[in-house]
Design a protein around this motif. Structure first.
Motif, PDB file in Angstrom:
ATOM      1  N   THR A  68      -2.708  -8.935   3.013  1.00  0.00           N
ATOM      2  CA  THR A  68      -4.655  -8.320   3.355  1.00  0.00           C
ATOM      3  C   THR A  68      -4.853  -7.253   2.500  1.00  0.00           C
ATOM      4  O   THR A  68      -3.554  -6.934   1.480  1.00  0.00           O
ATOM      5  N   LEU A  82      -1.117  -6.241   1.454  1.00  0.00           N
ATOM      6  CA  LEU A  82      -0.067  -5.490   2.476  1.00  0.00           C
ATOM      7  C   LEU A  82       1.109  -6.886   1.989  1.00  0.00           C
ATOM      8  O   LEU A  82       0.433  -8.053   1.967  1.00  0.00           O
ATOM      9  N   GLU A  86       3.535   4.644   3.198  1.00  0.00           N
ATOM     10  CA  GLU A  86       2.692   3.590   3.184  1.00  0.00           C
ATOM     11  C   GLU A  86       1.372   4.968   3.347  1.00  0.00           C
ATOM     12  O   GLU A  86       0.761   5.634   4.080  1.00  0.00           O
ATOM     13  N   ASP A 133       0.810  -1.047  -0.251  1.00  0.00           N
ATOM     14  CA  ASP A 133       0.129   0.037  -0.063  1.00  0.00           C
ATOM     15  C   ASP A 133       0.318   1.373   0.499  1.00  0.00           C
ATOM     16  O   ASP A 133      -0.130   2.360   0.571  1.00  0.00           O
ATOM     17  N   VAL A 172      -6.009  -4.488   0.727  1.00  0.00           N
ATOM     18  CA  VAL A 172      -7.004  -3.287   1.182  1.00  0.00           C
ATOM     19  C   VAL A 172      -7.531  -2.169  -0.028  1.00  0.00           C
ATOM     20  O   VAL A 172      -6.638  -2.616  -1.288  1.00  0.00           O
ATOM     21  N   ASP A 203     -12.009  -0.436  15.867  1.00  0.00           N
ATOM     22  CA  ASP A 203     -11.434  -1.806  14.600  1.00  0.00           C
ATOM     23  C   ASP A 203     -12.977  -2.456  14.506  1.00  0.00           C
ATOM     24  O   ASP A 203     -12.592  -3.464  13.594  1.00  0.00           O
ATOM     25  N   LYS A 254       8.709  -6.877   2.592  1.00  0.00           N
ATOM     26  CA  LYS A 254       8.103  -5.098   3.143  1.00  0.00           C
ATOM     27  C   LYS A 254       9.278  -4.559   3.302  1.00  0.00           C
ATOM     28  O   LYS A 254       8.231  -3.229   3.421  1.00  0.00           O
ATOM     29  N   ASP A 260      -6.180  -1.461   7.375  1.00  0.00           N
ATOM     30  CA  ASP A 260      -5.759  -2.848   7.620  1.00  0.00           C
ATOM     31  C   ASP A 260      -6.901  -3.306   6.173  1.00  0.00           C
ATOM     32  O   ASP A 260      -7.410  -5.059   6.354  1.00  0.00           O
ATOM     33  N   LYS A 285      -1.143   4.162   5.326  1.00  0.00           N
ATOM     34  CA  LYS A 285      -1.352   4.765   6.660  1.00  0.00           C
ATOM     35  C   LYS A 285      -1.372   6.187   7.120  1.00  0.00           C
ATOM     36  O   LYS A 285      -0.991   7.161   7.980  1.00  0.00           O
ATOM     37  N   THR A 298      -9.856  -3.701   7.327  1.00  0.00           N
ATOM     38  CA  THR A 298     -11.386  -3.443   8.444  1.00  0.00           C
ATOM     39  C   THR A 298     -11.908  -2.611   8.149  1.00  0.00           C
ATOM     40  O   THR A 298     -11.788  -1.265   7.734  1.00  0.00           O
ATOM     41  N   ASP A 353       1.377  -8.639   4.658  1.00  0.00           N
ATOM     42  CA  ASP A 353       0.890  -9.708   5.139  1.00  0.00           C
ATOM     43  C   ASP A 353      -0.416 -10.455   4.328  1.00  0.00           C
ATOM     44  O   ASP A 353      -1.163 -11.033   4.865  1.00  0.00           O
TER      45      ASP A 353
END
Lengths: 95, 95, 95, 95, 95, 95, 95
Positions: free
Chosen positions: A52, A48, A86, A8, A54, F50, B88, G50, A88, G52, A50
Motif C-alpha cells: 500500500t 507499506l 512506524e 512508513d 501512503v 475507515d 517488514k 494505511d 502511525k 485510506t 503489503d
C-alpha cells in the motif's frame, strides 16, 4: 553512516530534557522515563510491507510526539541513539 | 548450496562484532545477545502469500537493522548461519 | 494412495538426517527434534479459502526449509509420514 | 433427513478404523482419538458469510484429511454422526 | 410484536425435544443442554455492518443446526424465547 | 442539549421496566440487570471510521434489542441517561 | 506552540467540571475520574496510516464525548494538557 528507513518507518532523535531535583541539582535526562518528544531525522518511502502507498505526513526536522513504548531503539555509533517508529505511532507535530 | 527465499522473505547474514572484556581480552561474538545488524544475502520475489505484489526495498549487500527476535534461524552448512526474516521486520538500511 | 493438497497447502516429506552419538553409534533420526528441511511432494492449486488466487512458488522435488512447529502431520500408510503446511510456512528453497 | 451446509461448509462422515489391543481383541473405533480421515457427504454453495465467492475444491465421495479438533459434530439420527467443517479445515484429498 | 433482525442476523426458535429418564418419566426439555436445532423465524436484509452485501442462504421455516453458545437470547413475551444469531453461526439446513 | 452520534453510532434510551417482588411491591427498574431493550434517539451519518459508507438500518423512534454490555453510557443532564452503541450491536427492531 | 495531529487524530481539551462534596466545599476537578467530555482543539488531515481517506466528522470548537481510557495524554506546556484520540474514539458531538 546514516539510517535510511523502509516502508512508513521514521527515524527519530528523542529529545531528552534536563531535570532538576527538589534541591535544584540538574540531573542528566537519562534517568527519566522514555521520552515522548523527538525530532524527525529520516523518513521512509511511504510504501507499506503489503504494497500500500501512503502519504508521509512528517518531514526531516519536524518536532513530533510519539507513543511512549513504540518503536525500536537503534544505535548508529556510540553517541547516536535513535528510535525507528512506524508513522502511525506518531500522534502529532508540534509547530 | 544457497537459500532462495519465498514471498517477501530476506535471507540475512547477522553481523557479529568482536567484544572486549574489561581486562581487554577479545571474546568471540557468540556470547553476546542476538545481533540486530545484518547483511542481505538473498531477497524474495516480492509476492506475498496472499498474492499481493510488493516492492522489495533492500538488495543483496545492503547492511540492515532488523527487529531482534524476528525471523527463523537456518543453517545451510556448519559454518553458514543465516536468519530468514519477512521484509517488514527490517527497519532501515545503513548507508 | 497419494495426498492432493487444497488451497496453497504443500505436502512435505521431512528430511531426517542420521545422527551419531559421542560413542559413534548411529541413531535413527526419529529421536531428534522435529525437522526443518523437507522435500516437496505435492502442491495445492493456489486458490486460498477466501477465493484469492496466489502463485505457488515451490514445485515437486524442491528442497525447502519450513517453520518448525508448522503444519499438520499426516500418515498415508505405515511407512509414509508427511507434513501438510501452508505455503507461507515455507521460508526458502535450497538450490 | 439430510444436512445441506451453508457457505463453504462441508459435511464429513468420519472414518473410524477398527483397532486391536495387544491381546488381539478388536475394539470398536469409538475409544480411539478423534479421527482425521473422513468422507465428504455434502458440500456448501461456496459463498462465504461476507459475500465472497470461493471454489469448492472437494466433492461428495472424496476421502479427505481434516484438522483434528476442527468443526462441529452433528447427529442427524441415532446412527448418523457427522462433522461440519469449513473448507479451510480440510488439508488434502486422498486419491 | 415481532422481531425484525438487522444485517445478516437470523431469529431462531430453538427446538427443544422431550427427554425420557431411565425410569421412563418424560422430562421437559428445559433441563437439557442448550439446543443446537432451531427453526428460522425471521431473516435480516443481508447488508453487513461494514456495508457488504451478502446472500441470505436460509429462509423462514427452515430447520437449521447452529453453533451451540452462539447468539443472543431474546424474550419477546413470556412464552416466546428466541435466539438471534449471525448467519455464519448457522452450519447447515436439515431437509 | 442533544447528542449527535458519529460513524454508525446510535444513541439509545434504554427502556427500564417496573418489576414486582413476590410480595407485590413495585420496585423501580434501576435495580434490575442492564436493559437490552431501548428506543433509538439519534442515528449517525453512516460513514465508518475507515471511510466505508454503510446503510443505517434503524431510525429515530425504533424499539430495538441490543447486546447487553455493548456501548458507552453517557449522561447529557441529570435525568437523561443514554447509551451510544455501534449499529452492529443492535440485533433487531421490535415491530 | 500548537499540536498538529496526523491521520484521523483529534487533539482534545478535556472539560473538567467542579465538584461539591457533601459538606458543600468545591473541589477542583482533578481528583475526579478521567473526563469523558472535551472540546476539539485540532483535527488531523483525514488520511489514515494505511492510506485510506476518511471524512473528519468533528471540527475545532465541537464539544464531544469520547471513550474514557482512549488516547494519549500530551502536555504542550505546564498549563496545557490535552488528549490525542483517533476519531473513532469519539462517540458523539453535543449540540
Amino acid at each position: 553512516m546514516t539510517a535510511r528507513p523502509l516502508f512508513d518507518n521514521v527515524v527519530l532523535k528523542p529529545i531528552v530534557e534536563e531535570e532538576k531535583t527538589a534541591s535544584g541539582i540538574v540531573l542528566p535526562g537519562g534517568e527519566k522515563e522514555k521520552p515522548q518528544q523527538a525530532e524527525v531525522v529520516a523518513v521512509g518511502p511511504g510504501e507499506l510491507a503489503d504494497g500500500t502507498k501512503v502519504t508521509m505526513q512528517v518531514k526531516v526536522g519536524d518536532k513530533v510526539i510519539y507513543g511512549k513504548y513504540s518503536g525500536t531503539e537503534i544505535e548508529i555509533s556510540k553517541d547516536e541513539k535513535y528510535v525507528v517508529v512506524e508513522q502511525k505511532d506518531i500522534k502529532c507535530v508540534l509547530d
